[in-house]
Scaffold this motif. Structure first.
Motif, PDB file in Angstrom:
ATOM      1  N   ASP A   1      -3.760  17.295  -9.698  1.00  0.00           N
ATOM      2  CA  ASP A   1      -4.961  17.878  -9.121  1.00  0.00           C
ATOM      3  C   ASP A   1      -5.472  17.051  -7.949  1.00  0.00           C
ATOM      4  O   ASP A   1      -5.930  17.601  -6.932  1.00  0.00           O
ATOM      5  CB  ASP A   1      -6.062  17.988 -10.178  1.00  0.00           C
ATOM      6  N   ARG A   2      -5.361  15.734  -8.076  1.00  0.00           N
ATOM      7  CA  ARG A   2      -5.859  14.863  -7.007  1.00  0.00           C
ATOM      8  C   ARG A   2      -4.931  14.908  -5.795  1.00  0.00           C
ATOM      9  O   ARG A   2      -5.391  14.842  -4.652  1.00  0.00           O
ATOM     10  CB  ARG A   2      -6.008  13.438  -7.525  1.00  0.00           C
ATOM     11  N   ILE A   3      -3.638  15.005  -6.048  1.00  0.00           N
ATOM     12  CA  ILE A   3      -2.693  15.141  -4.935  1.00  0.00           C
ATOM     13  C   ILE A   3      -2.960  16.449  -4.205  1.00  0.00           C
ATOM     14  O   ILE A   3      -3.011  16.496  -2.961  1.00  0.00           O
ATOM     15  CB  ILE A   3      -1.245  15.082  -5.440  1.00  0.00           C
ATOM     16  N   ALA A   4      -3.150  17.525  -4.967  1.00  0.00           N
ATOM     17  CA  ALA A   4      -3.412  18.831  -4.355  1.00  0.00           C
ATOM     18  C   ALA A   4      -4.712  18.807  -3.561  1.00  0.00           C
ATOM     19  O   ALA A   4      -4.787  19.375  -2.455  1.00  0.00           O
ATOM     20  CB  ALA A   4      -3.469  19.900  -5.434  1.00  0.00           C
ATOM     21  N   ARG A   5      -5.724  18.140  -4.097  1.00  0.00           N
ATOM     22  CA  ARG A   5      -7.001  18.065  -3.381  1.00  0.00           C
ATOM     23  C   ARG A   5      -6.845  17.328  -2.063  1.00  0.00           C
ATOM     24  O   ARG A   5      -7.368  17.756  -1.022  1.00  0.00           O
ATOM     25  CB  ARG A   5      -8.037  17.352  -4.254  1.00  0.00           C
ATOM     26  N   LEU A   6      -6.116  16.231  -2.094  1.00  0.00           N
ATOM     27  CA  LEU A   6      -5.936  15.464  -0.864  1.00  0.00           C
ATOM     28  C   LEU A   6      -5.160  16.266   0.177  1.00  0.00           C
ATOM     29  O   LEU A   6      -5.499  16.269   1.362  1.00  0.00           O
ATOM     30  CB  LEU A   6      -5.215  14.153  -1.172  1.00  0.00           C
ATOM     31  N   LEU A   7      -4.129  16.975  -0.269  1.00  0.00           N
ATOM     32  CA  LEU A   7      -3.352  17.785   0.661  1.00  0.00           C
ATOM     33  C   LEU A   7      -4.178  18.949   1.204  1.00  0.00           C
ATOM     34  O   LEU A   7      -4.020  19.353   2.364  1.00  0.00           O
ATOM     35  CB  LEU A   7      -2.093  18.310  -0.030  1.00  0.00           C
TER      36      LEU A   7
ATOM     37  N   ILE B   1       0.844  -1.190   0.000  1.00  0.00           N
ATOM     38  CA  ILE B   1       0.000   0.000   0.000  1.00  0.00           C
ATOM     39  C   ILE B   1       0.879   1.240   0.000  1.00  0.00           C
ATOM     40  O   ILE B   1       1.720   1.416   0.878  1.00  0.00           O
ATOM     41  CB  ILE B   1      -0.940   0.009   1.226  1.00  0.00           C
ATOM     42  N   ASP B   2       0.689   2.071  -1.007  1.00  0.00           N
ATOM     43  CA  ASP B   2       1.465   3.306  -1.133  1.00  0.00           C
ATOM     44  C   ASP B   2       0.763   4.422  -0.374  1.00  0.00           C
ATOM     45  O   ASP B   2      -0.179   5.040  -0.872  1.00  0.00           O
ATOM     46  CB  ASP B   2       1.617   3.685  -2.613  1.00  0.00           C
ATOM     47  N   THR B   3       1.209   4.680   0.862  1.00  0.00           N
ATOM     48  CA  THR B   3       0.615   5.763   1.651  1.00  0.00           C
ATOM     49  C   THR B   3       1.441   7.041   1.569  1.00  0.00           C
ATOM     50  O   THR B   3       1.187   7.986   2.312  1.00  0.00           O
ATOM     51  CB  THR B   3       0.450   5.350   3.130  1.00  0.00           C
ATOM     52  N   ASP B   4       2.411   7.055   0.666  1.00  0.00           N
ATOM     53  CA  ASP B   4       3.154   8.299   0.411  1.00  0.00           C
ATOM     54  C   ASP B   4       2.327   9.115  -0.577  1.00  0.00           C
ATOM     55  O   ASP B   4       2.684   9.274  -1.744  1.00  0.00           O
ATOM     56  CB  ASP B   4       4.535   7.983  -0.153  1.00  0.00           C
ATOM     57  N   LEU B   5       1.204   9.623  -0.097  1.00  0.00           N
ATOM     58  CA  LEU B   5       0.193  10.218  -0.969  1.00  0.00           C
ATOM     59  C   LEU B   5       0.633  11.526  -1.606  1.00  0.00           C
ATOM     60  O   LEU B   5       0.117  11.921  -2.657  1.00  0.00           O
ATOM     61  CB  LEU B   5      -1.100  10.428  -0.179  1.00  0.00           C
ATOM     62  N   ALA B   6       1.607  12.193  -0.987  1.00  0.00           N
ATOM     63  CA  ALA B   6       2.077  13.463  -1.545  1.00  0.00           C
ATOM     64  C   ALA B   6       3.090  13.258  -2.661  1.00  0.00           C
ATOM     65  O   ALA B   6       3.250  14.119  -3.531  1.00  0.00           O
ATOM     66  CB  ALA B   6       2.697  14.322  -0.435  1.00  0.00           C
ATOM     67  N   SER B   7       3.776  12.136  -2.650  1.00  0.00           N
ATOM     68  CA  SER B   7       4.789  11.871  -3.685  1.00  0.00           C
ATOM     69  C   SER B   7       4.837  10.381  -3.989  1.00  0.00           C
ATOM     70  O   SER B   7       5.827   9.711  -3.718  1.00  0.00           O
ATOM     71  CB  SER B   7       6.164  12.363  -3.230  1.00  0.00           C
ATOM     72  N   PRO B   8       3.757   9.826  -4.542  1.00  0.00           N
ATOM     73  CA  PRO B   8       3.690   8.392  -4.826  1.00  0.00           C
ATOM     74  C   PRO B   8       4.646   7.981  -5.937  1.00  0.00           C
ATOM     75  O   PRO B   8       5.024   8.793  -6.773  1.00  0.00           O
ATOM     76  CB  PRO B   8       2.229   8.185  -5.242  1.00  0.00           C
ATOM     77  N   GLY B   9       5.015   6.724  -5.948  1.00  0.00           N
ATOM     78  CA  GLY B   9       5.918   6.292  -7.008  1.00  0.00           C
ATOM     79  C   GLY B   9       6.225   4.810  -7.030  1.00  0.00           C
ATOM     80  O   GLY B   9       6.832   4.311  -7.982  1.00  0.00           O
TER      81      GLY B   9
ATOM     82  N   THR C   1      -7.558   4.089  -7.241  1.00  0.00           N
ATOM     83  CA  THR C   1      -6.357   4.216  -6.414  1.00  0.00           C
ATOM     84  C   THR C   1      -6.781   4.405  -4.959  1.00  0.00           C
ATOM     85  O   THR C   1      -7.969   4.536  -4.653  1.00  0.00           O
ATOM     86  CB  THR C   1      -5.499   5.416  -6.850  1.00  0.00           C
ATOM     87  N   LEU C   2      -5.808   4.452  -4.079  1.00  0.00           N
ATOM     88  CA  LEU C   2      -6.105   4.643  -2.660  1.00  0.00           C
ATOM     89  C   LEU C   2      -6.891   5.930  -2.422  1.00  0.00           C
ATOM     90  O   LEU C   2      -7.758   5.986  -1.544  1.00  0.00           O
ATOM     91  CB  LEU C   2      -4.794   4.661  -1.871  1.00  0.00           C
ATOM     92  N   ASN C   3      -6.622   6.952  -3.217  1.00  0.00           N
ATOM     93  CA  ASN C   3      -7.360   8.221  -3.087  1.00  0.00           C
ATOM     94  C   ASN C   3      -8.860   8.023  -3.253  1.00  0.00           C
ATOM     95  O   ASN C   3      -9.652   8.700  -2.593  1.00  0.00           O
ATOM     96  CB  ASN C   3      -6.853   9.232  -4.107  1.00  0.00           C
ATOM     97  N   ASP C   4      -9.242   7.097  -4.143  1.00  0.00           N
ATOM     98  CA  ASP C   4     -10.665   6.860  -4.392  1.00  0.00           C
ATOM     99  C   ASP C   4     -11.345   6.219  -3.190  1.00  0.00           C
ATOM    100  O   ASP C   4     -12.560   6.358  -3.004  1.00  0.00           O
ATOM    101  CB  ASP C   4     -10.851   5.964  -5.620  1.00  0.00           C
ATOM    102  N   HIS C   5     -10.581   5.520  -2.385  1.00  0.00           N
ATOM    103  CA  HIS C   5     -11.146   4.958  -1.160  1.00  0.00           C
ATOM    104  C   HIS C   5     -11.194   6.006  -0.054  1.00  0.00           C
ATOM    105  O   HIS C   5     -12.188   6.117   0.665  1.00  0.00           O
ATOM    106  CB  HIS C   5     -10.324   3.758  -0.700  1.00  0.00           C
ATOM    107  N   LEU C   6     -10.136   6.795   0.052  1.00  0.00           N
ATOM    108  CA  LEU C   6     -10.046   7.756   1.146  1.00  0.00           C
ATOM    109  C   LEU C   6     -10.947   8.967   0.952  1.00  0.00           C
ATOM    110  O   LEU C   6     -11.435   9.546   1.923  1.00  0.00           O
ATOM    111  CB  LEU C   6      -8.591   8.220   1.317  1.00  0.00           C
TER     112      LEU C   6
END
Length: 254
Positions: free
Chosen positions: A100-106, A37-45, A60-65
């Motif tokens: 955009d999705r990273i920015a939204r989550l942050l 599980i990639d929880t490095d949500l600000a800089s995934p890779g 992706t994990l964002n869709d669950h969170l």
């Protein structure tokens, strides 16, 4: 119930994600059912190492969170053929790469407890043996909660002064959270360093068992995150050390 292994570092650039992906492969080569599980949500890779990029309609994990996707819908089978032959399996829960999705989550955040609940749900749904959490470097709420539920914390560091100091802080926090087991991994160890001296310094600095000393390798640098070294270069000293680390963890803490 799956064992949870959190792989963490105080700062970026330690090779944490590369180690996580290769450890997953090493476990799966032993016939284990593993999720990463990639929880490095600000800089995934970490998805790059598995040669996976979410296609349109894949979650992706964002869709669950931040939406209604179930955590199992966010898990994708990335099992290489050689791992299939060993009767192992690897699922990846990637994080969104869209800016955009990273920015939204942050900007909006999410319920951190939902992430931890997802780990247990995924473990049950996929009948997992192991869940590997690739954390965000440093100390934040997400990392603290993921660490707190882990059966083992793997602290990855490079042999330099900044990492020695920062890692001490991270280990102290983990000990305060009563993590059942902590293991150190020194990665990118230059040839000119004496492994025994490094081992002694790490042991005296932290009082935590060392899981592995992994060499800095030009051979692996040419791989450039384009694959899994334990599969592509199985006889390389780095790969051998990673497989040894996987065996050590299974025998002692997982």
């Amino acid at each position: 119930m799956a064992h949870i292994l959190a792989i963490h570092s105080f700062r970026g650039g330690t090779g944490k994600s590369n180690l996580t992906a290769n450890l997953a492969a090493a476990f799966a080569l032993k016939g284990k059912r593993v999720a990463v599980i990639d929880t490095d949500l600000a800089s995934p890779g970490i998805h790059v190492l598995f040669g996976f990029t979410p296609a349109a309609g894949q979650f992706t994990l964002n869709d669950h969170l931040q939406a209604d996707a179930s955590i199992e819908q966010c898990a994708h089978d990335v099992t290489p053929r050689s791992v299939q032959q060993a009767h192992g399996q690897i699922w990846l829960v990637p994080a969104a790469m869209d800016g955009d999705r990273i920015a939204r989550l942050l900007r909006e955040g999410y319920e951190v407890e939902k992430l931890n609940d997802a780990l247990f749900t995924l473990s049950e749904k996929l009948k997992l043996d192991l869940v590997l959490i690739d954390t965000h470097p440093g100390i934040n709420e997400e990392t603290l909660l993921s660490t707190a539920i882990a059966d083992c914390l793997l602290m990855v560091m490079r042999p330099d002064s900044q990492d020695y100091l920062g890692t001490a802080v991270a280990i102290e926090v983990a000990q305060r959270l009563d993590v059942p087991a902590i293991r150190m991994v020194v990665n990118k160890l230059p040839e000119l360093f004496d492994p025994q001296q490094v081992r002694e310094r790490v042991a005296s600095s932290y009082g935590v068992p060392i899981g592995a000393l992994l060499p800095l390798s030009d051979d692996l640098l040419t791989l450039a995150s384009g694959g899994l070294a334990v599969l592509m270069h199985p006889d390389h000293p780095w790969s051998e050390q990673v497989r040894g680390l996987a065996s050590h963890l299974l025998e002692t803490v997982l």
